[in-house]
Write a protein that holds these residues in place. Structure first.
Motif, PDB file in Angstrom:
ATOM      1  N   LEU A  22       0.824  -1.211   0.000  1.00 55.38           N
ATOM      2  CA  LEU A  22       0.000   0.000   0.000  1.00 55.38           C
ATOM      3  C   LEU A  22       0.858   1.262   0.000  1.00 55.38           C
ATOM      4  O   LEU A  22       0.536   2.252  -0.664  1.00 55.38           O
ATOM      5  N   SER A  23       1.960   1.228   0.740  1.00 50.06           N
ATOM      6  CA  SER A  23       2.793   2.433   0.843  1.00 50.06           C
ATOM      7  C   SER A  23       3.531   2.743  -0.455  1.00 50.06           C
ATOM      8  O   SER A  23       4.031   3.860  -0.629  1.00 50.06           O
ATOM      9  N   LEU A  24       3.621   1.781  -1.364  1.00 51.10           N
ATOM     10  CA  LEU A  24       4.224   2.070  -2.665  1.00 51.10           C
ATOM     11  C   LEU A  24       3.442   3.150  -3.403  1.00 51.10           C
ATOM     12  O   LEU A  24       4.002   3.903  -4.206  1.00 51.10           O
ATOM     13  N   PHE A  25       2.136   3.223  -3.139  1.00 54.24           N
ATOM     14  CA  PHE A  25       1.293   4.239  -3.780  1.00 54.24           C
ATOM     15  C   PHE A  25       1.358   5.572  -3.034  1.00 54.24           C
ATOM     16  O   PHE A  25       0.959   6.600  -3.577  1.00 54.24           O
ATOM     17  N   ALA A  26       1.852   5.525  -1.791  1.00 53.55           N
ATOM     18  CA  ALA A  26       1.866   6.745  -0.980  1.00 53.55           C
ATOM     19  C   ALA A  26       3.116   7.579  -1.210  1.00 53.55           C
ATOM     20  O   ALA A  26       3.096   8.804  -1.089  1.00 53.55           O
ATOM     21  N   GLY A  27       4.244   6.917  -1.530  1.00 52.24           N
ATOM     22  CA  GLY A  27       5.486   7.645  -1.757  1.00 52.24           C
ATOM     23  C   GLY A  27       5.931   8.402  -0.529  1.00 52.24           C
ATOM     24  O   GLY A  27       5.943   7.878   0.582  1.00 52.24           O
ATOM     25  N   ARG A  28       6.265   9.694  -0.722  1.00 51.82           N
ATOM     26  CA  ARG A  28       6.739  10.510   0.392  1.00 51.82           C
ATOM     27  C   ARG A  28       5.618  11.292   1.058  1.00 51.82           C
ATOM     28  O   ARG A  28       5.862  12.191   1.854  1.00 51.82           O
ATOM     29  N   ASN A  29       4.399  10.956   0.733  1.00 48.08           N
ATOM     30  CA  ASN A  29       3.268  11.648   1.352  1.00 48.08           C
ATOM     31  C   ASN A  29       3.131  11.250   2.813  1.00 48.08           C
ATOM     32  O   ASN A  29       3.722  10.283   3.289  1.00 48.08           O
ATOM     33  N   ALA A  30       2.286  12.004   3.525  1.00 44.90           N
ATOM     34  CA  ALA A  30       2.029  11.698   4.928  1.00 44.90           C
ATOM     35  C   ALA A  30       1.423  10.310   5.087  1.00 44.90           C
ATOM     36  O   ALA A  30       1.633   9.644   6.107  1.00 44.90           O
ATOM     37  N   ALA A  31       0.708   9.853   4.060  1.00 47.24           N
ATOM     38  CA  ALA A  31       0.108   8.521   4.134  1.00 47.24           C
ATOM     39  C   ALA A  31       1.172   7.444   4.285  1.00 47.24           C
ATOM     40  O   ALA A  31       0.955   6.426   4.964  1.00 47.24           O
TER      41      ALA A  31
END
Length: 489
Positions: free
Chosen positions: A18-27
């Protein structure tokens, strides 16, 4: 089956995807924090479960052992899960507090995949899947190693990749040899079949055992396969090197697991083979690490050399393969993981303030000096912190003049090197440094607090570890939990 056993592998795998889609965002930060602190809660639950029960086997797809993939929860695997999750929680806080997680792509995905690989390696009951999880954690560590990369960091990362690819190749050769001889790679099944191995197959199995120990020596940075560690860890970001303080313990964990169950003392196939090889290699590694501390030019190099010295001490203690030496090894593993991580975080804070080398003239905050002093005392093995009882346990479990001489001389050299570094970096009457923000001091201070707790609670902790050591040297319950076909247990 206890489905919580697979959670330390499944949770970070799902969140990493899931975090692969978040990148450097807060998510990405949120997912990483949820995953890491979720693993901490799960590890505490599993430790409580393992403390009051026999080993439990989780069969993926409900395929029986030795044909299917198994994960095994026992006291040792639960301890390593908790150690990993505790360290990762504090180091992730530091990565976010200092902004290191934002200096490159996919930090949080790599972080979670790294935790997945570590947890899988500690839980697996199958030698081939140990290889698989080794590769998962190593691939993730390649990315973390070069995170926010500079030239020296990328060069060190290439060296790190090269030596570990050699280790992976040797691992496959060893597994192929073992499977060709025994027809199984399940560790419990191997423990049953090796005592019954025909005399004609002993030579091949001894070769496989040596290959495996070479692989574990590479992972644990044991002489003569240690040369990759000092440069790699010193060049890595502090938060990455701090997490790597537990990654080197995977090699020690695997050597201990195989040395007490698959190739135990008294097994005719490997009689007098493993312990006598680990002892001199461990002592030499310890000595090289101590000399490295004395001759280092900066705090990152000191922290890397201290890690090398600690791994030499771990393998030296382990080489006895008795309940006493195993208990001492486990206590020292806990201590050295926290102490080494604290040194790396402190070194990174000093590097960020222009104190890359000991000759630096940049003034450093008094709060950072206090943290370094505590970490140095712990790493050197001086009272009142946990390094003192840890080394005392090792010395008591290994009543050898040579072991005592090398450990005490190494400790003396480490004290000289750490004292020299403290004087060079922090004893500067001229200049005034800005205060160290509390958010940046929290993680190293918490690691020091963990070392204090390890000292205060040394009695009950060592009693628990002694029971764990006894269970490792009596693997019958571990084997019986697999319910092997034909009543092989």
């Amino acid at each position: 089956m206890n489905h919580w056993i697979i959670a330390p592998v499944l949770l970070p795998a799902v969140l990493a995807a899931l975090s692969l889609f978040a990148g450097r965002n807060a998510a990405g930060r949120v997912l990483s924090l949820l995953g890491t602190f979720g693993l901490l809660a799960i590890a505490i639950h599993l430790l409580c479960t393992a403390s009051g029960a026999e080993p439990q086997v989780y069969r993926l797809g409900d395929w029986p052992a030795p044909f299917g993939i198994t994960l095994v929860l026992d006291r040792l695997s639960a301890l390593m899960l908790l150690l990993t999750a505790s360290l990762a929680s504090l180091v992730l806080i530091q990565a976010i507090a200092t902004g290191w997680d934002q200096r490159g792509q996919r930090f949080h995905a790599l972080w979670l995949f790294q935790l997945m690989g570590l947890n899988g390696a500690f839980l697996t009951g199958d030698a081939f899947n140990l290889f698989v999880f080794f590769e998962v954690l190593l691939i993730a560590s390649y990315g973390l190693m070069t995170h926010g990369g500079t030239g020296p960091r990328i060069r060190a990362g290439l060296q790190y990749i090269a030596i570990n690819l050699v280790g992976s190749t040797l691992f496959l050769f060893a597994l192929a040899t073992i499977y060709a001889v025994t027809g199984t790679l399940n560790m419990a099944d191997l423990a049953v079949k090796l005592p019954q191995l025909p005399q004609g197959d002993h030579a091949l199995m001894r070769v496989a055992a040596i290959l495996l120990m070479l692989v574990f020596a590479i992972k644990g940075a044991l002489v003569p396969l240690h040369f990759w560690l000092p440069g790699t860890y010193a060049a890595a970001a502090g938060v990455v090197a701090a997490l790597f303080a537990v990654m080197t313990k995977v090699g020690a964990y695997a050597a201990l697991r195989f040395g007490t169950m698959v190739f135990p003392e008294g097994l005719s196939v490997t009689e007098g083979l493993i312990g006598p090889l680990l002892l001199p290699a461990g002592l030499i590694t310890l000595g090289i690490g101590a000399i490295g501390i004395l001759g280092a030019r900066g705090l990152p190099q000191i922290a890397a050399s201290a890690t090398l010295m600690s791994m030499g001490t771990v393998f030296t203690a382990m080489s006895g393969f008795t309940p006493a030496t195993t208990a001492a090894t486990l206590y020292y593993v806990i201590h050295s993981t926290f102490a080494g991580a604290a040194l790396f975080l402190i070194a990174d804070l000093a590097r960020a303030r222009g104190a890359e080398v000991l000759a630096s003239k940049a003034p450093l905050p008094g709060r950072l000096a206090a943290l370094f002093m505590a970490a140095a005392i712990a790493s050197a093995g001086l009272p009142p912190l946990s390094g003192f009882p840890a080394k005392l346990m090792v010395l008591q479990s290994q009543p050898s003049t040579l072991v005592w001489a090398v450990i005490l001389l190494g400790t003396f050299l480490a004290i000289l090197g750490l004292s020299r570094a403290g004087t060079a970096l922090f004893w500067k009457p001229e200049g005034k440094a800005a205060k160290l923000p509390l958010r940046e001091a929290f993680a190293p201070a918490a690691l020091i607090a963990a070392l204090i707790g390890l000292t205060i609670l040394a009695g009950p902790i060592t009693a628990w570890l002694a029971e764990t050591a006894q269970s490792l040297h009596n693997p019958t319950p571990y084997i019986e939990a697999h319910d092997l076909p034909g009543g092989a247990q």
